[in-house]
Design a protein around this motif. Structure first.
Motif, PDB file in Angstrom:
ATOM      1  N   LYS A 117       0.916  -1.129  -0.079  1.00 26.34           N
ATOM      2  CA  LYS A 117      -0.117   0.100   0.160  1.00 26.34           C
ATOM      3  C   LYS A 117       0.899   1.157   0.103  1.00 26.34           C
ATOM      4  CE  LYS A 117      -3.987  -2.050   2.538  1.00 26.34           C
ATOM      5  NZ  LYS A 117      -4.689  -2.026   3.699  1.00 26.34           N
ATOM      6  N   ILE A 118       0.647   2.123  -0.880  1.00 21.36           N
ATOM      7  CA  ILE A 118       1.335   3.193  -0.983  1.00 21.36           C
ATOM      8  C   ILE A 118       0.446   4.338  -0.424  1.00 21.36           C
ATOM      9  CG2 ILE A 118       2.696   5.049  -2.476  1.00 21.36           C
ATOM     10  CD1 ILE A 118       3.145   2.560  -4.314  1.00 21.36           C
ATOM     11  N   TYR A 119       0.812   5.261   0.438  1.00 24.08           N
ATOM     12  CA  TYR A 119       0.123   6.561   0.931  1.00 24.08           C
ATOM     13  C   TYR A 119       0.966   7.697   0.746  1.00 24.08           C
ATOM     14  CZ  TYR A 119      -2.182   2.789   3.811  1.00 24.08           C
ATOM     15  OH  TYR A 119      -2.659   1.527   3.976  1.00 24.08           O
ATOM     16  N   ASN A 120       0.051   8.870   0.295  1.00 26.57           N
ATOM     17  CA  ASN A 120       0.632  10.109   0.183  1.00 26.57           C
ATOM     18  C   ASN A 120      -0.285  11.092   0.518  1.00 26.57           C
ATOM     19  OD1 ASN A 120      -0.874  10.299  -1.986  1.00 26.57           O
ATOM     20  ND2 ASN A 120       0.717   9.599  -3.458  1.00 26.57           N
ATOM     21  N   ASN A 121      -0.141  12.358   0.365  1.00 24.90           N
ATOM     22  CA  ASN A 121      -1.181  13.359   0.433  1.00 24.90           C
ATOM     23  C   ASN A 121      -2.652  13.262  -0.186  1.00 24.90           C
ATOM     24  OD1 ASN A 121       0.186  14.414  -2.068  1.00 24.90           O
ATOM     25  ND2 ASN A 121      -0.957  15.919  -1.875  1.00 24.90           N
ATOM     26  N   LEU A 122      -2.552  12.722  -1.562  1.00 24.94           N
ATOM     27  CA  LEU A 122      -3.727  12.048  -2.144  1.00 24.94           C
ATOM     28  C   LEU A 122      -4.056  10.867  -1.622  1.00 24.94           C
ATOM     29  CD1 LEU A 122      -2.529  13.546  -5.610  1.00 24.94           C
ATOM     30  CD2 LEU A 122      -3.551  14.692  -4.052  1.00 24.94           C
ATOM     31  N   ASN A 123      -3.802  10.173  -1.102  1.00 25.66           N
ATOM     32  CA  ASN A 123      -4.102   8.837  -0.775  1.00 25.66           C
ATOM     33  C   ASN A 123      -3.685   8.572   0.604  1.00 25.66           C
ATOM     34  OD1 ASN A 123      -5.257   6.078  -0.832  1.00 25.66           O
ATOM     35  ND2 ASN A 123      -3.446   5.373  -1.456  1.00 25.66           N
ATOM     36  N   PRO A 124      -4.244   9.283   1.605  1.00 24.89           N
ATOM     37  CA  PRO A 124      -3.761   9.189   2.992  1.00 24.89           C
ATOM     38  C   PRO A 124      -4.265   7.687   3.634  1.00 24.89           C
ATOM     39  CG  PRO A 124      -5.313  10.795   3.072  1.00 24.89           C
ATOM     40  CD  PRO A 124      -5.083  10.101   1.573  1.00 24.89           C
ATOM     41  N   PRO A 125      -3.518   7.212   4.716  1.00 26.26           N
ATOM     42  CA  PRO A 125      -3.928   6.056   5.537  1.00 26.26           C
ATOM     43  C   PRO A 125      -5.059   6.468   6.323  1.00 26.26           C
ATOM     44  CG  PRO A 125      -2.147   6.984   6.582  1.00 26.26           C
ATOM     45  CD  PRO A 125      -2.056   7.615   5.122  1.00 26.26           C
ATOM     46  N   THR A 126      -5.883   5.849   7.068  1.00 31.56           N
ATOM     47  CA  THR A 126      -6.906   6.064   7.697  1.00 31.56           C
ATOM     48  C   THR A 126      -6.240   6.140   8.957  1.00 31.56           C
ATOM     49  OG1 THR A 126      -7.253   3.594   8.524  1.00 31.56           O
ATOM     50  CG2 THR A 126      -8.719   4.506   6.583  1.00 31.56           C
TER      51      THR A 126
END
Length: 146
Positions: A5-14
């Motif tokens: 899983k890749i998280y960033n500002n557009l796809n943040p983790p819960t």
């Protein structure tokens, strides 16, 4: 490794996922780790818009098996564009290539050069060298006392 899983500002983790990553790094970094507050700050920075960075998680079903925190520096050329702040593999999953897969994902997903700090006795140093990291400088720090 089953899933990355890749998280960033557009796809943040819960919030739950972010807390799981913080606690994972706190425990799995062992003697190479930092206080929880520092880990939280690095993740929060990675999830910002600018300069931001990446948080990468390796999952085996619902088990977090590895994590990376990569922060963009906002610099280029004379200072690498990215710094790999944290990488850890779950102690029960080490030796299975998860660290290598996480590093390759971080390299592929980031733009620009990457710096990292590693202690000379850290076994991960060999992996970094195999992936092309070199030791250009000896880092020195001045810790100011307030």
């Amino acid at each position: 490794m089953k899933n990355i899983k890749i998280y960033n500002n557009l796809n943040p983790p819960t919030d739950l996922e972010q807390n799981q990553i913080v606690l994972f790094l706190l425990t799995q970094l062992e003697e190479y780790g930092d206080p929880q507050h520092d880990i939280e700050k690095a993740i929060a920075y990675a999830l910002k818009d600018n300069p931001g960075g990446l948080v990468i998680a390796a999952m085996d079903g619902s088990i977090l098996t590895g994590a990376v925190v990569l922060n963009r520096t906002g610099m280029d050329s004379y200072i690498p564009e990215n710094i790999l702040v944290y990488i850890a593999t779950h102690k029960n999953y080490r030796g299975q290539g998860i660290g290598k897969d996480l590093m390759r994902t971080a390299i592929d997903q980031s733009q620009g050069n990457i710096a990292l700090h590693v202690e000379p006795n850290n076994p991960a140093k060999n992996l970094y060298e195999k992936l092309g990291f070199t030791n250009k400088y000896l880092e020195m720090r001045l810790i100011k006392k307030n």
